[in-house]
Structures are given as structure tokens and as C-alpha cells.
Design an enzyme around this catalytic site. Sequence first.
Site, short mmCIF file in Angstrom:
data_model
loop_
_atom_site.label_atom_id
_atom_site.label_comp_id
_atom_site.label_asym_id
_atom_site.label_seq_id
_atom_site.Cartn_x
_atom_site.Cartn_y
_atom_site.Cartn_z
CG ASP A 65 -0.39 -0.09 2.51
OD1 ASP A 65 0.86 -0.22 2.59
OD2 ASP A 65 -1.12 -0.03 3.52
CB SER A 66 4.59 1.68 -0.20
OG SER A 66 4.76 0.54 -1.01
CG ASP B 13 0.55 -4.06 2.11
OD1 ASP B 13 0.78 -4.98 2.91
OD2 ASP B 13 1.35 -3.13 1.89
CE LYS C 80 3.45 -5.94 3.78
NZ LYS C 80 2.96 -4.76 4.52
CD GLU D 293 8.15 -0.26 7.34
OE1 GLU D 293 7.20 -1.01 7.01
OE2 GLU D 293 8.30 0.89 6.88
O1 KIV Z 1 3.63 -1.09 1.62
C1 KIV Z 1 4.79 -1.51 1.53
O2 KIV Z 1 5.51 -1.30 0.55
C2 KIV Z 1 5.31 -2.28 2.65
C3 KIV Z 1 6.78 -2.58 2.68
C4 KIV Z 1 7.56 -1.37 2.95
C5 KIV Z 1 7.10 -3.68 3.62
O3 KIV Z 1 4.58 -2.64 3.51
#
Ligand code: KIV
Length: 286
Positions: A46-47, A85, A115, A184
Site C-alpha cells: 500500500d506504499s 497489502d 499482508k 520494519e
Molecule cells: O507497503 C509496503 O511497501 C510495505 C513494505 C515497505 C514492507 O509494507
Amino acid sequence: MMNRLTISDLLEKKRQGKKISMLTAYDYYTARLADEAKIDVVLVGDSLGMVVQGRKDTLPVTVDEMIYHTKAVNRGAGRALIVTDLPFMSYQAGVTEAMKNAGRIMKESGAGAVKLEGGQRVLPQVKALVDAGIPVMGHLGLTPQSVNQFGGFKVQARDRAQAVELLEDALALQEAGAFCLVLETVPLELAEIVTERLDIPTIGIGAGPYCDGQVLVFHDLLGFDDSFKPKFVRQYANLNQIITQAIREYISDIENGNFPADKESFHMKEEVLKELRKELDSVGDN
Ligand code: KIV
């Protein structure tokens, strides 16, 4: 057909002491490149709210957006395990929400696992998803969906009490059925202890070298943003400079009349052109 990596392959890697590689991707081409380079896991993180949509954090990202991006990634990556995510507030409110949203992601997008962030408070969701056959990757330490609670993106679990709580959360997630755990921005000593205590693999980001694997955000690894260089990121390229330079040259070639050149243009057949000229000459003659 190429065999896609599974959660069993990741567990096997840990057992054999082999490191796991994970990278985020959000579209067809980047997923394809990561897959061709033989990354183990592509994370549709979700980044994307920050690096694709330009938001200040991940909170506004929706389930529909995660599905949209995962579909594109799935078309590009045929070998890597794809993990997607669950975005903010798609699972925190309870098991029913978590089941509905994770179910949609698995059915509609091609993800092989989801995730979610958090420890004790999300255990019922993790158990229910795993019972339903949905593999779950946990995420502890700096969990970006709780950025407002943390008061910023800061290193987590630096004191004894928080470190103990994180280890307990990690063990509980494993017990609930999570197949893997992202750690993290936590001290490397704690990540080492957690990694030793768990049978499931740990994947670190800002968590030192002792995790069973590592993950980075695609745009960080490739240096898209010159002004964003946190301590834990290693930039393997400076695409910011390469891309900006290429676009500058493109603009200058347009302005100087250097683009397109003859080799980038299409020609008519000589006889068609002759005919056309004749015809055009007579247009408007009467
Ligand atoms: O959203 C994401 O990219 C993440 C990673 C930084 C682990 O959760």
C-alpha cells in the site's frame, strides 16, 4: 509454464538458511522486470499510495486500488509469489471485513497471499483468513498504517518493554498461522532474536542483516526521489538523474528539430507519391 513460488518455498528457504528477496511493484512492467531478475516475492504494497499516487501516507489507499494494481502485477510476474497489502481499515474493524476484503483480493487480483499490519489485535483476523485458505504475511515494528499513532515514521521497539511486546506479537502471529513476517524499522538485535525464535521467515526493511530476507520499495531501490534517502535504503541506481536527463534530451531534440529523424519516420512508396502529387495538383483546377 513457469512454476510460481509458493509459501512452502519460502519456508524451505528459511530451513536451508537461504535468504529471501522481496521487492514492491505496482504495475506490469516493473513486476515483469523484477520477475525476470528472479525476485522471490513481489509485494503490491500500500506504499503505492505514496510512490504511485503521491500521497503523504498510505491511509487513503482502497481495496479497489490494491486489486487494480495487483492485476497488472500479476500479468507481469509469472514466477514470483505475489503478496498484496490489505489497506487501512479493510481489516482492522473485524473478522467479517477482513474476510470480505481479503477474499476479494484473492478472487479478483491473482495475489497468492495478503499482508496485514499489527500483532495481538489482528489475531482473530489472521486465524479466520488462514482457516479460509488465505495465506497471511504479518507486519510488525513501524507499521505505516499506524503512523498517526506513532507520531511519524520512527524506529520502533527500542526499549525493553516494546521489544518484548514485539517478540510476543511475532510468536502469536506465527501461532495464528501467518506464514511470514515483515519487520520494519526495528533495531537489528531485536530482529535477530525474533528471527531465531520463529520457524516462519522474517523479512526486514530497516531491520538489519539477520532477517531471513529483505524487502525494499521499488522506487527507493532505484533512486526515483533524490531527496528521500533514509538510512536503511541502499540505492542501486539513480533513475531520477537518468530519467530527467533522458526527458531533457527529448525536449531539446524536439525543439531543435532533431526528433523525429528520417529513421524514425515512415515513407510512402515512390509511385504512390507520384500519383498523389498529380492528383493534388489537379484539385481545385476547374
Ligand atoms: O507497503 C509496503 O511497501 C510495505 C513494505 C515497505 C514492507 O509494507
